[in-house]
Design a protein around this motif. Structure first.
Motif, mmCIF file in Angstrom:
data_model
loop_
_atom_site.group_PDB
_atom_site.id
_atom_site.type_symbol
_atom_site.label_atom_id
_atom_site.label_comp_id
_atom_site.label_asym_id
_atom_site.label_seq_id
_atom_site.Cartn_x
_atom_site.Cartn_y
_atom_site.Cartn_z
ATOM 1 N N THR A 82 7.049 17.273 9.750
ATOM 2 C CA THR A 82 5.831 17.831 10.032
ATOM 3 C C THR A 82 5.036 17.930 9.189
ATOM 4 O OG1 THR A 82 6.971 19.012 12.046
ATOM 5 C CG2 THR A 82 4.708 19.890 11.142
ATOM 6 N N SER A 83 5.212 18.176 7.718
ATOM 7 C CA SER A 83 4.526 18.081 6.617
ATOM 8 C C SER A 83 3.718 16.856 6.140
ATOM 9 C CB SER A 83 5.352 18.597 5.425
ATOM 10 O OG SER A 83 6.245 17.517 4.932
ATOM 11 N N ILE A 84 4.292 15.808 6.894
ATOM 12 C CA ILE A 84 3.277 14.416 6.426
ATOM 13 C C ILE A 84 3.107 13.696 7.741
ATOM 14 C CG2 ILE A 84 4.157 12.196 5.671
ATOM 15 C CD1 ILE A 84 4.409 14.437 3.545
ATOM 16 N N VAL A 85 3.768 13.725 8.934
ATOM 17 C CA VAL A 85 3.295 12.870 10.061
ATOM 18 C C VAL A 85 2.082 13.139 10.649
ATOM 19 C CG1 VAL A 85 4.253 11.936 12.058
ATOM 20 C CG2 VAL A 85 5.779 12.187 10.394
ATOM 21 N N PRO A 86 1.790 14.356 11.001
ATOM 22 C CA PRO A 86 0.431 14.647 11.836
ATOM 23 C C PRO A 86 -0.864 14.034 10.996
ATOM 24 C CG PRO A 86 1.898 16.683 11.866
ATOM 25 C CD PRO A 86 2.622 15.934 10.754
ATOM 26 N N LYS A 87 -0.757 14.355 9.866
ATOM 27 C CA LYS A 87 -1.866 13.634 8.937
ATOM 28 C C LYS A 87 -1.873 12.361 9.020
ATOM 29 C CE LYS A 87 -5.692 14.029 6.184
ATOM 30 N NZ LYS A 87 -6.724 14.459 6.900
ATOM 31 N N MET A 88 -0.843 11.662 8.713
ATOM 32 C CA MET A 88 -0.598 10.411 8.710
ATOM 33 C C MET A 88 -0.871 9.653 10.056
ATOM 34 S SD MET A 88 2.697 7.842 8.213
ATOM 35 C CE MET A 88 3.594 8.450 9.490
#
Length: 329
Positions: A82-88
């Protein structure tokens, strides 16, 4: 050895206040497909890890040290992705690939925190298996509830301290342009390329962190499994050996998936480094491994598999489950 190059010519000295992700720009025609794949894997990862956490919590028979650590691992995987994927995902489907300086620092902190915590937690899980197989008579004493909690807390504390120190060190540098991060998230190597001035001490710091908090836990895991294999091979019965190996196989697969991609990314020779391959490896250890972990533990672990089957049965046939429960009373 480290995948860094000397900082680019910065031109003017205007301080950067935001960054732009380059992402997978060389795969322009595949952006929609990549979005669908990443979203699907993220959904499977969240669903699988939440389900495992809920099943372990709902089944008293699974309230053991091994499953306590597995619960921590599942919660950690949820936070990690969740720290990476949503923004990606936003970057893949829109023109908004910007992130503020503080947003980038926040993402780096949490990514580092969760990554280092997972390294330590996997080592704690290996130690649990070592005690269970090599010292079974002392297992209840050594891996008591308080000791397990201390190992988990220590793993999270190490992650927090390393995340804070690394992020503070990286963002103590001046960024004066260009501001295009050749990655899909705020990882340390591509950010150091954008820093103004000498980054050699930062490179050294990343190396030391990799050696102390990535390589060292991996060494402890290898040592634990060396003792485990030696102990198992000494067992007189084939059934005992099979059962012992089956309790470790899930953890070993997860370790190889996580550490394999991480070590190749951060410790491979500079001559074999390219940003395109780095992004694909990062995609693997941030999304693919988190998706595979609950699948590995549910398919390779008989107790988890049975608990999941019972939970799904209650969800599909709640009335029948209620009748069975009343009958047992």
């Amino acid at each position: 050895m480290m995948p860094y190059s000397e900082p680019l010519d910065k031109g003017n000295q205007t301080t950067v206040t935001e960054f732009i992700f380059v992402g997978f720009s060389w795969l322009v025609e595949l952006q929609a497909l990549l979005f669908a794949m990443v979203l699907s894997m993220y959904a499977v990862s969240l669903t699988g890890n939440i389900l495992i956490t809920a099943v372990i919590k709902a089944n008293p028979s699974l309230h053991t040290p091994m499953y306590f650590f597995l619960t921590n691992l599942s919660l950690l995987e949820i936070c990690y992705t969740t720290s990476i994927v949503p923004k990606m995902l936003v970057s893949l489907v829109s023109e908004n690939r910007r992130i503020s300086l503080w947003g980038c620092a926040t993402q780096m902190y949490f990514f580092t925190l969760f990554g280092i915590t997972e390294c330590c937690l996997l080592a704690a899980m290996a130690y649990d298996r070592y005690v269970a197989i090599c010292n079974p008579l002392r297992y209840a004493l050594v891996m008591r509830k308080g000791a397990c909690a201390q190992l988990a807390i220590a793993s999270w504390m190490v992650g927090m301290l390393v995340g804070l120190s690394q992020t503070s060190y990286v963002f103590s540098l001046t960024y004066c342009g260009p501001n295009r991060i050749n990655h899909f998230f705020c990882d340390i190597p591509p950010l150091l390329k954008l820093a103004c001035g000498d980054t050699s001490m930062n490179v050294l710091a990343v190396y030391l962190v990799a050696l102390l908090f990535i390589t060292s836990p991996f060494t402890l895991i290898l040592a634990s499994y060396l003792f485990i294999i030696t102990s198992v091979l000494r067992m007189p019965s084939a059934e005992g050996r099979r059962k012992a190996f089956s309790t470790c196989s899930s953890h070993l697969i997860v370790v190889l998936l996580f550490y394999g991609s991480g070590i190749v990314t951060y410790l491979r020779p500079k001559s074999s480094y390219s940003m395109e391959s780095d992004k694909l490896l990062a995609l693997f250890y941030t999304v693919v491994t988190s998706m595979l972990n609950p699948i590995v533990y549910s398919l390779r672990n008989k107790e988890v598999k049975e608990a999941l089957r019972r939970a799904l049965g209650r969800m599909m046939c709640p009335q029948q489950s209620g009748e069975v429960s009343q009958g047992n009373k």
